[in-house]
Design a protein around this motif. Structure first.
Motif, mmCIF file in Angstrom:
data_model
loop_
_atom_site.group_PDB
_atom_site.id
_atom_site.type_symbol
_atom_site.label_atom_id
_atom_site.label_comp_id
_atom_site.label_asym_id
_atom_site.label_seq_id
_atom_site.Cartn_x
_atom_site.Cartn_y
_atom_site.Cartn_z
ATOM 1 N N GLU A 1 45.311 76.113 -11.670
ATOM 2 C CA GLU A 1 46.255 76.340 -12.885
ATOM 3 C C GLU A 1 46.986 77.606 -12.719
ATOM 4 O O GLU A 1 46.819 78.463 -12.357
ATOM 5 C CB GLU A 1 45.184 76.424 -14.177
ATOM 6 C CG GLU A 1 45.952 76.504 -15.524
ATOM 7 C CD GLU A 1 44.835 76.697 -16.575
ATOM 8 O OE1 GLU A 1 45.174 76.527 -17.590
ATOM 9 O OE2 GLU A 1 43.900 77.068 -16.523
ATOM 10 N N PHE A 2 48.302 77.424 -13.473
ATOM 11 C CA PHE A 2 49.051 78.523 -13.641
ATOM 12 C C PHE A 2 48.801 79.307 -15.008
ATOM 13 O O PHE A 2 49.226 78.768 -16.088
ATOM 14 C CB PHE A 2 50.647 78.222 -13.185
ATOM 15 C CG PHE A 2 51.397 79.502 -13.215
ATOM 16 C CD1 PHE A 2 51.589 80.377 -14.072
ATOM 17 C CD2 PHE A 2 52.266 79.531 -11.866
ATOM 18 C CE1 PHE A 2 52.604 81.528 -13.847
ATOM 19 C CE2 PHE A 2 53.007 80.406 -11.550
ATOM 20 C CZ PHE A 2 53.281 81.225 -12.482
ATOM 21 N N MET A 3 48.165 80.564 -15.103
ATOM 22 C CA MET A 3 47.827 81.376 -16.369
ATOM 23 C C MET A 3 48.812 82.439 -16.519
ATOM 24 O O MET A 3 48.738 83.244 -15.486
ATOM 25 C CB MET A 3 46.388 81.575 -16.426
ATOM 26 C CG MET A 3 45.756 82.413 -17.609
ATOM 27 S SD MET A 3 45.901 81.636 -19.098
ATOM 28 C CE MET A 3 44.560 80.613 -18.870
ATOM 29 N N VAL A 4 49.490 82.456 -17.347
ATOM 30 C CA VAL A 4 50.516 83.699 -17.526
ATOM 31 C C VAL A 4 49.623 84.491 -18.800
ATOM 32 O O VAL A 4 49.277 84.117 -19.569
ATOM 33 C CB VAL A 4 51.680 83.354 -18.447
ATOM 34 C CG1 VAL A 4 52.611 84.472 -18.926
ATOM 35 C CG2 VAL A 4 52.342 82.332 -17.119
ATOM 36 N N TYR B 1 49.346 85.556 -13.702
ATOM 37 C CA TYR B 1 50.680 85.916 -13.747
ATOM 38 C C TYR B 1 51.048 86.802 -14.991
ATOM 39 O O TYR B 1 50.942 86.263 -16.037
ATOM 40 C CB TYR B 1 51.495 84.825 -13.862
ATOM 41 C CG TYR B 1 53.129 85.013 -13.507
ATOM 42 C CD1 TYR B 1 53.661 85.021 -12.326
ATOM 43 C CD2 TYR B 1 53.865 85.595 -14.749
ATOM 44 C CE1 TYR B 1 55.092 85.389 -12.041
ATOM 45 C CE2 TYR B 1 55.181 85.976 -14.459
ATOM 46 C CZ TYR B 1 55.863 85.810 -13.316
ATOM 47 O OH TYR B 1 57.234 86.041 -13.162
ATOM 48 N N ALA C 1 56.880 83.326 -19.679
ATOM 49 C CA ALA C 1 55.450 83.010 -20.121
ATOM 50 C C ALA C 1 56.007 81.390 -20.574
ATOM 51 O O ALA C 1 54.783 80.555 -20.068
ATOM 52 C CB ALA C 1 55.244 83.662 -21.097
ATOM 53 N N GLY D 1 54.261 79.006 -17.193
ATOM 54 C CA GLY D 1 52.644 78.891 -17.429
ATOM 55 C C GLY D 1 52.212 77.279 -17.657
ATOM 56 O O GLY D 1 52.953 76.732 -18.505
ATOM 57 N N ASP D 2 51.040 77.001 -17.230
ATOM 58 C CA ASP D 2 50.339 75.667 -17.720
ATOM 59 C C ASP D 2 49.967 76.145 -19.063
ATOM 60 O O ASP D 2 49.769 75.460 -19.889
ATOM 61 C CB ASP D 2 49.404 75.392 -17.070
ATOM 62 C CG ASP D 2 49.662 75.132 -15.445
ATOM 63 O OD1 ASP D 2 50.905 74.091 -15.430
ATOM 64 O OD2 ASP D 2 49.159 75.022 -14.400
ATOM 65 N N ARG D 3 49.419 77.497 -18.987
ATOM 66 C CA ARG D 3 48.690 77.830 -20.311
ATOM 67 C C ARG D 3 49.146 79.220 -20.263
ATOM 68 O O ARG D 3 49.439 79.758 -19.424
ATOM 69 C CB ARG D 3 47.298 77.702 -20.407
ATOM 70 C CG ARG D 3 46.824 76.277 -20.707
ATOM 71 C CD ARG D 3 45.185 76.232 -21.212
ATOM 72 N NE ARG D 3 44.685 76.871 -20.074
ATOM 73 C CZ ARG D 3 43.236 77.390 -20.364
ATOM 74 N NH1 ARG D 3 42.756 77.379 -21.666
ATOM 75 N NH2 ARG D 3 42.373 77.663 -19.568
ATOM 76 N N VAL D 4 49.265 79.922 -21.535
ATOM 77 C CA VAL D 4 49.662 81.411 -21.844
ATOM 78 C C VAL D 4 48.647 82.129 -22.641
ATOM 79 O O VAL D 4 48.047 81.651 -23.410
ATOM 80 C CB VAL D 4 50.876 81.450 -22.581
ATOM 81 C CG1 VAL D 4 51.349 82.885 -22.716
ATOM 82 C CG2 VAL D 4 52.016 80.626 -21.691
#
Ligand SMILES: Nc1ncnc2c1ncn2[C@@H]1O[C@H](COP(=O)(O)OP(=O)(O)OP(=O)(O)O)[C@@H](O)[C@H]1O
Ligand SMILES: [Mg+2]
Lengths: 387, 308
Positions: free
Chosen positions: A31-34, A190, A198, A202-205
């Protein structure tokens, strides 16, 4: 590759600086988490705890299911991109990228192959012999990325990696980083204070404020359904209009008072939201793009006056003040003082061809399906659950 | 329109009036002008004495009257075994340099990491720097003496039959001098290395830790390369101090003895000039020492320059 779990993680500097307060956050594998939030809200601290550069005061932090509270950075197998890149100044680009592999004990040919691959992905092949000093800001940034991706680590940690780049390069690298992360499928945390990053990356922020997690959601949900006034005001540019008003939930509609003007919103807000009893205050939120200019004859409008106009090229931001009957009188007065003494209370986003000028009186509508209601004291959304 | 043409005429007429030097040329002139005072000082206080030394090395000079005797001093000097002993002593003392650099480096790294007690230690290592070398020499003399501190320590440790007298023997006096020299250099060099460490970006170390590096690897791959300039500087300063600042230590500790065991070039110059009244030969020795020190300096400048 692994998932990351913050479980009630707290960091206290000195005696009383709560940099991160009871943070619980799960980042799924790949996952890409911001992490986003205003300056000083604890983003960097959270990331540094994850990297092992900062002790955890309380709570538990795990990577890939194993608690890492007491694991040294070198044994966590995470890669980090620093805001200032932290490239080793006396090593060539090739050595910089290959440093971790060399320490790990990879063979020379193996290192050469992996560095070559990473350099190809990042368009650095021509610069491998150079020292960091002889690179441009964007190239340095890519070397820092290269140092991270060459290791195939459990997780990528990035602390505002694009903040030292110019606007155009930032847009480019934004896409680039998101692309590489998707190819590699490594869980990424991130940190940024740039909400465009953001929203787009992001996948989620996760939105932080003063060390506390405010909301974690997909960018669109965050935008459409902010959990509280802070998130509503933080995400979106210009931010959501937040106006304190009386509401009067009725049988077939919800009436909202802006000063002594009233507009009606659809009845369904009474079922989807926990609206207070008639006549109490709430904070009504309206995104600037949901403030719509109509003509005075249409129903359900409020009269406003243009206080300021900002042309941004593709759009115009119009700052409006709603006209009370008392203010009406004021608006009719002549004199320069009038222009500077009045505060605008609504910002509307309009198309570039709309003809408005300071001083115009406009009738505006609120897009009936896009109103937000927040508790007037706690700021928490009054929405019952996501629709 | 007229305003513009007036402006133009000023432009064209000014060109022949002021003879324009190129920017490069003007920089050279300015640079020379700024350097002039320094050049005058160097010539006056270094160049002239060196010239004099060359002149006196061709004379018989007792400090008052000098008589030209030509290059005979030069021929004799190289047959004088004392010169070779002194040169050998200087060479042997060079063995102290690695210690005079290594110890401060270790101390600086530890202090930089804020090891327990670093504040106290900082004062201790700094103290010798603020004390005259004459005093340090006296302290060292008491330390190494037959009834001195070193033997007391050895006895206290239970080796009561062991008695050292390092300054008393030709075989050990030079070592004692070297040890004292290392000690006197610790403060300055530690300070130099600490300054270097303070300019090290801490995020480099963090990046290396995340890259999987342990302490030793970080020291070798990050800290040491960063300090290389500072180490080079410390090296030059230490070698020059060794060649030209040991006099006070030797004077109070050994007087150059036993025999000629601790006579360095520097001390030999003093002895030849003031004890034997042979200032002509002393001037020649001075030139030799100057050349040796100069070689170290030039080699060093080359090294530093090649790093650019
Ligand atoms: N080493 C430290 N000692 C004491 N307080 C610290 C330390 N590091 C950070 N803080 C404090 O902790 C809080 C969070 O800092 P942090 O650097 O995590 O903020 P941030 O969200 O990264 O901000 P920015 O967007 O400005 O980088 C701040 O109030 C800061 O002053
Ligand atoms: Mg930060």
């Amino acid at each position: 590759m692994a998932e990351i779990t913050f479980d009630g993680v707290t960091k206290i500097f000195g005696d009383d600086i709560r940099a991160v307060d009871e943070l619980s956050l799960h980042v799924a594998d790949g996952e890409f988490m911001v992490l986003v939030g205003p300056s000083g809200c604890g983003k960097t601290t959270a990331l540094r705890m994850l990297a092992g550069l900062e002790d955890i005061t309380s709570g538990s932090l795990s990577i890939g299911g194993a608690v890492v509270n007491n694991v040294l950075p070198k044994d966590r197998d995470v890669a980090m991109v620093f805001q200032n890149y932290a490239l080793y100044p006396h090593m060539s680009v090739e050595k910089n990228i290959g440093f971790a592999l060399k320490i790990r004990g990879d063979s020379k040919s193996e290192i050469k192959r992996k560095v070559g691959e990473a350099a190809a992905i990042l368009h650095l092949t021509d610069y491998l012999e150079r020292r960091p000093k002889a690179l441009s800001g964007g190239q340095r940034q890519r070397v820092a990325m290269g140092r991270a991706i060459v290791r195939s680590p459990q997780a990528f940690l990035m602390d505002e990696p694009l903040s030292n780049l110019d606007a155009q390069l930032r847009v480019e690298m934004r896409l680039e980083i998101a692309r590489i992360q998707r190819i590699l499928g490594v869980a990424t945390v991130y940190v940024t204070h740039d909400q465009v990053e953001a929203m787009t990356m992001g996948d989620r922020v996760a939105v932080l404020r003063a060390g506390k997690l405010q909301q974690v959601d997909t960018p669109q949900d965050l935008y459409d359904h902010p959990a509280n006034e802070f998130v509503a005001g933080f995400m979106g540019s210009p931010p959501m209009n937040l106006v304190r008003c009386h509401v009067r939930p009725g049988d077939d509609r919800v009436e909202v008072d802006f000063g002594d003007q009233t507009i009606e919103l659809p009845w369904h807000y009474t079922s989807s939201h926990e609206l207070p009893a008639s006549g109490l205050d709430v904070v009504v939120g309206v995104r600037p793009e949901d403030v719509i200019i109509t003509d005075a004859s249409s129903p359900n409008t409020i009269k406003t006056r243009v206080e300021r106009r900002e042309a941004l090229g593709a759009e115009i931001l119009v700052h409006l003040s709603h006209l009370d009957s008392s203010a009406d009188a004021l608006a009719n007065e002549q004199g320069a003082l009038r222009d500077i003494s009045r505060r605008s209370s609504l910002v509307a986003k309009m198309g570039p061809r709309v003809q408005v000028a300071v001083g115009d009186v406009l009738s505006v509508q609120i897009s009936p399906e896009h109103a937000h209601f927040f508790d007037a004291t706690t700021g928490v959304t009054l929405r019952k659950r996501k629709p | 329109m007229s305003e513009r043409s007036a402006h133009m005429s000023v432009m064209t007429s000014s060109a022949p009036r002021v003879r324009r030097m190129t920017l490069r040329r003007r920089r050279q002139v300015a640079g020379f002008l700024f350097a002039l005072p320094a050049i005058a000082l160097v010539v006056g206080f270094i160049g002239v004495p060196i010239g004099q030394a060359v002149y006196y090395s061709f004379t018989q000079w007792n400090g008052l009257t000098s008589t030209w005797i030509g290059p005979s001093t030069w021929a004799q000097a190289f047959h004088n075994s004392n010169l070779w002993t002194a040169l050998e002593n200087n060479a042997l003392l060079l063995l102290a340099v690695p210690f005079a650099l290594g110890l401060p480096l270790g101390i600086a790294v530890l202090l930089h990491q804020r090891v327990a007690g670093w504040r106290i230690f900082r004062s201790i290592y700094f103290l010798p720097t603020a004390i005259s070398w004459v005093v340090l020499g006296l302290v060292a003399e008491r330390f190494f003496a037959y009834q001195g501190t070193l033997n007391s320590i050895i006895h206290a440790l239970g080796f009561s039959h062991v008695n050292t007298n390092m300054l008393g023997y030709e075989s050990t006096a030079l070592s004692a001098l070297g040890i004292t020299f290392v000690f006197t250099m610790i403060g300055t060099n530690t300070m130099l290395f600490l300054t270097g460490l303070a300019t090290l970006d801490p995020s480099l170390e963090e990046a290396a830790r995340i890259d999987g590096a342990g302490s030793w690897r970080i020291f070798r791959s990050i800290t040491l390369p960063h300090l290389s300039r500072f180490i080079q500087l410390a090296f030059v300063m230490t070698v020059i101090a060794l060649f030209s600042a040991l006099f006070s230590l030797i004077f109070v500790m050994t007087g150059g003895g036993p025999g000629y065991a601790t006579t360095t070039m520097e001390f030999l110059i003093y002895q030849t000039g003031f004890n034997q009244g042979d200032f002509g030969t002393a001037a020649l020795y001075g030139l030799i020492l100057f050349v040796l020190t100069g070689i170290v300096g030039v080699v060093q400048l080359r090294l530093i320059g090649s790093n650019e």
